[in-house]
Each structure stands twice: as structure tokens, then as C-alpha cells.
Design a protein around this motif. Sequence first.
Motif, PDB file in Angstrom:
ATOM      1  N   ARG A  89      -6.852  -2.423   0.354  1.00  0.00           N
ATOM      2  CA  ARG A  89      -7.129  -3.103   1.626  1.00  0.00           C
ATOM      3  C   ARG A  89      -8.258  -4.108   1.470  1.00  0.00           C
ATOM      4  O   ARG A  89      -8.156  -5.260   1.901  1.00  0.00           O
ATOM      5  CB  ARG A  89      -7.526  -2.079   2.687  1.00  0.00           C
ATOM      6  CG  ARG A  89      -6.427  -1.333   3.374  1.00  0.00           C
ATOM      7  CD  ARG A  89      -7.060  -0.345   4.338  1.00  0.00           C
ATOM      8  NE  ARG A  89      -6.113   0.511   5.015  1.00  0.00           N
ATOM      9  CZ  ARG A  89      -6.468   1.541   5.750  1.00  0.00           C
ATOM     10  NH1 ARG A  89      -7.741   1.856   5.883  1.00  0.00           N
ATOM     11  NH2 ARG A  89      -5.556   2.281   6.354  1.00  0.00           N
ATOM     12  N   LEU A  93      -6.020   3.306  -1.253  1.00  0.00           N
ATOM     13  CA  LEU A  93      -5.669   2.535  -0.060  1.00  0.00           C
ATOM     14  C   LEU A  93      -6.831   1.659   0.391  1.00  0.00           C
ATOM     15  O   LEU A  93      -6.653   0.463   0.663  1.00  0.00           O
ATOM     16  CB  LEU A  93      -5.293   3.513   1.061  1.00  0.00           C
ATOM     17  CG  LEU A  93      -4.450   3.013   2.217  1.00  0.00           C
ATOM     18  CD1 LEU A  93      -3.115   2.501   1.723  1.00  0.00           C
ATOM     19  CD2 LEU A  93      -4.235   4.137   3.210  1.00  0.00           C
ATOM     20  N   THR A 151       0.811  -1.228   0.000  1.00  0.00           N
ATOM     21  CA  THR A 151       0.000   0.000   0.000  1.00  0.00           C
ATOM     22  C   THR A 151       0.839   1.271   0.000  1.00  0.00           C
ATOM     23  O   THR A 151       0.291   2.364   0.116  1.00  0.00           O
ATOM     24  CB  THR A 151      -0.932   0.021   1.224  1.00  0.00           C
ATOM     25  OG1 THR A 151      -0.148  -0.037   2.422  1.00  0.00           O
ATOM     26  CG2 THR A 151      -1.892  -1.155   1.200  1.00  0.00           C
ATOM     27  N   GLU A 188      -2.274  -0.118   8.711  1.00  0.00           N
ATOM     28  CA  GLU A 188      -2.543  -1.095   7.661  1.00  0.00           C
ATOM     29  C   GLU A 188      -2.739  -2.494   8.255  1.00  0.00           C
ATOM     30  O   GLU A 188      -3.609  -3.247   7.829  1.00  0.00           O
ATOM     31  CB  GLU A 188      -1.382  -1.123   6.656  1.00  0.00           C
ATOM     32  CG  GLU A 188      -1.221   0.153   5.862  1.00  0.00           C
ATOM     33  CD  GLU A 188      -2.516   0.549   5.196  1.00  0.00           C
ATOM     34  OE1 GLU A 188      -2.956  -0.161   4.291  1.00  0.00           O
ATOM     35  OE2 GLU A 188      -3.113   1.566   5.594  1.00  0.00           O
TER      36      GLU A 188
END
Length: 297
Positions: free
Chosen positions: A169, A165, A157, A190
Amino acid sequence: MSIVVENITKMYGSQKALNNISFEVKKPEIVGFLGPNGAGKSTMMKILTTYIPATSGNATVNDFNVITQEKLVQTSIGYLPEHNPLHLELYVKEYLAYNASIYNVDKNRINEVIELTGLTPECHKKIGQLSKGYRQRVGLANALLHNPDVLILDEPTTGLDPNQLIDIRNLIKTIGKEKTVFLSTHIMQEVEAMCDRVIIINKGEIVANKSLDALRKGQDQVVIVEFDYRVEDAFLLKLPNVTKVKNTHDFIYEITFNTQKDMRSYVFDFAHDNELKILQLNQKNASLESMFRALTN
């Protein structure tokens, strides 16, 4: 186990990048390999993908030894390196078709991974025309072409804008429902957003290896309370399980407790017994980011 690492050490000359580390990753599971820059994350990824050998120790991926069964490891994993090596002059479908021929997979699989990774709107463009987020999708699509059981993603990412993002994800979380995903990052948020478990590495050594739930339970509890009068810290420090008291503003205090029991009732009783009024009473946990900093300082 999908990944087994046993006593791996890696030396670069006199510098020790990895120091006798061991861990396992099962299927299906998304495991975040977390650490500051230079901690040894990329070195471990390169060993698992057979790009470089360890100095000592042993590792297997899908039960294949990374030294003696190098080709079997390579064909059983999908790998997205930190610097996604794409042929920018090729069209998306052209690039995926080229790699499909290398893996000897059915060309119908190309359309499947394009749809899975959300590349459909951009699949007729040259890779060089794509945004960073869509280039990452191309890298993921390529890693998924041969339907591997294990995905190894190095900083997947990095450099993405907030919308990109979220998309990446969600894609990784979807993939992780069926496959093993081992991803490295230095961004704690993250891990919290995507992973089932976190392995934290610092200066080549593992300093934590726990599920996200266990890490959250292990955090200190902070109670934020506002009284109608100032209270001496010494009195608040007499509450059970208190580790720290901080007067943040006027009559507002942050009281840190080392317990999982909800301590707000104790603070309420303290106020009642001392004829204080409570104007606000809230609870929060110390952030995972703070825990990461504490482990890697």
C-alpha cells in the motif's frame, strides 16, 4: 488525460462483459477500479493494456490508441497482472536485467527500482525463494523499469499478509505522487487506504465514479445515543432528516440521518425537552463497505 475510455463494450460470445462504459484518469492520480468478482475489472485492464480488443468503443492511454497504436501503449505503461508471471528459477537481479534489456534501459535503473520497491534485502535470491509479498515487489519493480507514466495494477494486494499489505500500500501511494496508478480490486478497504478516487463497476456497468472525499460526504450519518429510559421509535423518527431508528440494546439507539449536518445537538435537545438523561452520544458514518454492497447488490 492519462487514460480515456469512451463507450467501451466487450462481448464474449453472447455474454456482455462490459456495457458501454466511459471514464477518464488524470496524472498524478491513484484510481481504484472496484467491483465484485466477475464485474468486468480484469476485462477492462486487458483492453487498456492491449491484451484483448474491445468489441466497440475507443480507449487511449498516454494519448495512444489501444487499437491503432498498440506498441506505443505497451511501451508507455507498466503492467502488473493479477497472476504475476515471474520466472521463479531466475534471481531477482537476473530477471530485472533481462527485462531491462528488452526495454533498452540503463542497467543503473535496476538498482533504482530495487531500492524503490524495498527489494534490497532479497535481491540476491531466486524469485522462487521469495514470499508472496516480495514477489509482488518484483512485479512492481519490473513494471517500473522503463519509468512509465501510467501503472495498471490488477489486484496488486491479493493474497498478502497484513504486514506485506501495508508495505505494498505504502509503495503504491508513493508511486502515485508522481504517476497515474489505475488499480483494480474487490476489497473496499484497499481503495480507502490508497486511492484518490473510486470507479465502481457492477455487471459490466459503472455505478459510481467519485472522489473518496465525495463518497464519504455522501454517506448517511449515524448517531448512537443511550438514554436513561426507553423511548418509542416513533418519537425519534420525528427528528429532522431521520431515515431509520434502531433500538440496538436496552436504552441504546442508532439513529440514521440523511444529512451532513452534525445531528448530535438535535438529539441532545430532544433529550432535554423530554427530560431524558444522555448516558452516551457518539457519531459515525456508514462504512464505504456498506455503500459498496448497496451499489453492487
